[in-house]
Scaffold this active site. Sequence first.
Site, PDB file in Angstrom:
ATOM      1  CE  LYS A 111      32.371 -17.443  64.400  1.00  0.00           C
ATOM      2  NZ  LYS A 111      32.683 -18.209  65.611  1.00  0.00           N
ATOM      3  CG  ASP A 155      29.353 -21.101  72.074  1.00  0.00           C
ATOM      4  OD1 ASP A 155      28.784 -20.658  71.057  1.00  0.00           O
ATOM      5  OD2 ASP A 155      30.483 -20.729  72.434  1.00  0.00           O
ATOM      6  CG  PHE A 166      36.891 -20.648  70.357  1.00  0.00           C
ATOM      7  CD1 PHE A 166      38.185 -20.199  70.595  1.00  0.00           C
ATOM      8  CD2 PHE A 166      35.953 -19.749  69.874  1.00  0.00           C
ATOM      9  CE1 PHE A 166      38.534 -18.870  70.335  1.00  0.00           C
ATOM     10  CE2 PHE A 166      36.293 -18.426  69.613  1.00  0.00           C
ATOM     11  CZ  PHE A 166      37.592 -17.988  69.842  1.00  0.00           C
TER      12      PHE A 166
HETATM   13  C1  LIG Z   1      33.326 -17.672  66.934  1.00  0.00           C
HETATM   14  C2  LIG Z   1      32.857 -18.287  68.195  1.00  0.00           C
HETATM   15  C3  LIG Z   1      32.708 -17.529  69.376  1.00  0.00           C
HETATM   16  C4  LIG Z   1      33.142 -16.080  69.484  1.00  0.00           C
HETATM   17  O1  LIG Z   1      32.460 -15.253  68.605  1.00  0.00           O
HETATM   18  P1  LIG Z   1      33.016 -13.766  68.311  1.00  0.00           P
HETATM   19  O2  LIG Z   1      31.892 -13.144  67.521  1.00  0.00           O
HETATM   20  O3  LIG Z   1      34.276 -13.917  67.552  1.00  0.00           O
HETATM   21  O4  LIG Z   1      33.207 -13.116  69.626  1.00  0.00           O
HETATM   22  C5  LIG Z   1      32.179 -18.147  70.486  1.00  0.00           C
HETATM   23  N1  LIG Z   1      31.814 -19.437  70.451  1.00  0.00           N
HETATM   24  C6  LIG Z   1      31.947 -20.205  69.345  1.00  0.00           C
HETATM   25  C7  LIG Z   1      31.501 -21.609  69.371  1.00  0.00           C
HETATM   26  C8  LIG Z   1      32.486 -19.665  68.188  1.00  0.00           C
HETATM   27  O5  LIG Z   1      32.647 -20.423  67.106  1.00  0.00           O
END
Ligand SMILES: *Cc1c(COP(=O)(O)O)cnc(C)c1O
Length: 387
Positions: free
Chosen positions: A245, A216, A131
Amino acid sequence: MNPIAIENAHTSGVYAKRNLVIVRGKGALVWDEQGREYVDCAAGHGVANLGHSHPKVVAALREQAEKIITCPEMFYNPARAALLEKLTAFAPDGMERVFLSNSGTEAVEAAFKFARYSTGRTEIIAAMRGFHGRTMGALSATWNKKYRQPFQPLIPDVHHVPYNKLERLDAAVSEKTAAVILEVVQGEGGVNPGTAEYLRGAQEICRQRGALFILDEVQTGFGRTGRMFALEHHDLQPDILCVAKSLGGGVPIGATLLGERVRELHPGLHGSTFGGNPLSAAAGVAALDALVEEDLPRRAAEMGAYLMGELHRLESPLIREVRGLGLMIGIELKQKVAPYLAALQEHGVLALNAGMNVIRLLPPLVITREHVDRVVQALEETLRNAE
Ligand SMILES: *Cc1c(COP(=O)(O)O)cnc(C)c1O
């Protein structure tokens, strides 16, 4: 005022809402309108690593708001400078440049643009169950078809390979590959920790074939897994590191950190109006300071080990597996988790799903042992009632 009725009348409709109005939070707890208390293992999807309304973040926001709230990157600003200095000090060696934005998906968008620009190549390899966000570029790398299908065509040349299968990644990366993007622990995809062999192997393959290695850490960053960044568990050296986050202690912020293999960038190549704003930057500085002062990565490791031990003791026939790293924990059930999340809420515990079958716990790293016990007890009762 009835927030539920008003939101239901005006919300876009893209969120599955829970029947709960949250008005206040402190540490690992939140309260509803009636003053009912909940242990918050959703923590804003992993935003509230420091707990809610951390006093240092609150003070920093108040002080910065009185000085200046907005200041575009065309001018210099001390709050932004302080954030850049602190953030790069925690990053792997050689990551000295940072693009600041406002969310995780933006951090990933920037990573893709810079990877394409640096390599002159277009292809991105991502992992199944990965994700990476929901804007069109990041969405192209997100695995779940439910998120992607209605919006096709997405950006071309993005391919998915199975996670933790090095030979499949090896076969996919070529001289056309601009970048490989991976999570160290897959969050939304079910709380799947990557193995050291896989992640280190992926990094090596990227090096050999001239592709950039993007990690990520939007969800795993800032102490969540028991280290400041999860990459430290495996001694990884990504070329690009995406974070967001919990970086801002609760306020919106994203950052894309760039290693030496990313080409020199020039004005106009990318940008963001709100990126690097002093308010988020000041919150980020306060959040990083608090993480260090309170030794929260170590606390996440300790509390995570404790919680994991307690969960392993639950001998419910409904549980297929308990897994995770630090305070990023998944409880895979043999059935759909939605009714259990609702039951947990009734027992005063807020938790997340990760896919259909996994209950995901992302408590604030400041959670106390007493509150961990409350979570385990609620889970035990919820599962027992369902057997
Ligand atoms: C939450 C998340 C995102 C996206 O972040 P947003 O601030 O909602 O755009 C991208 N990568 C990972 C691994 C995430 O957990």
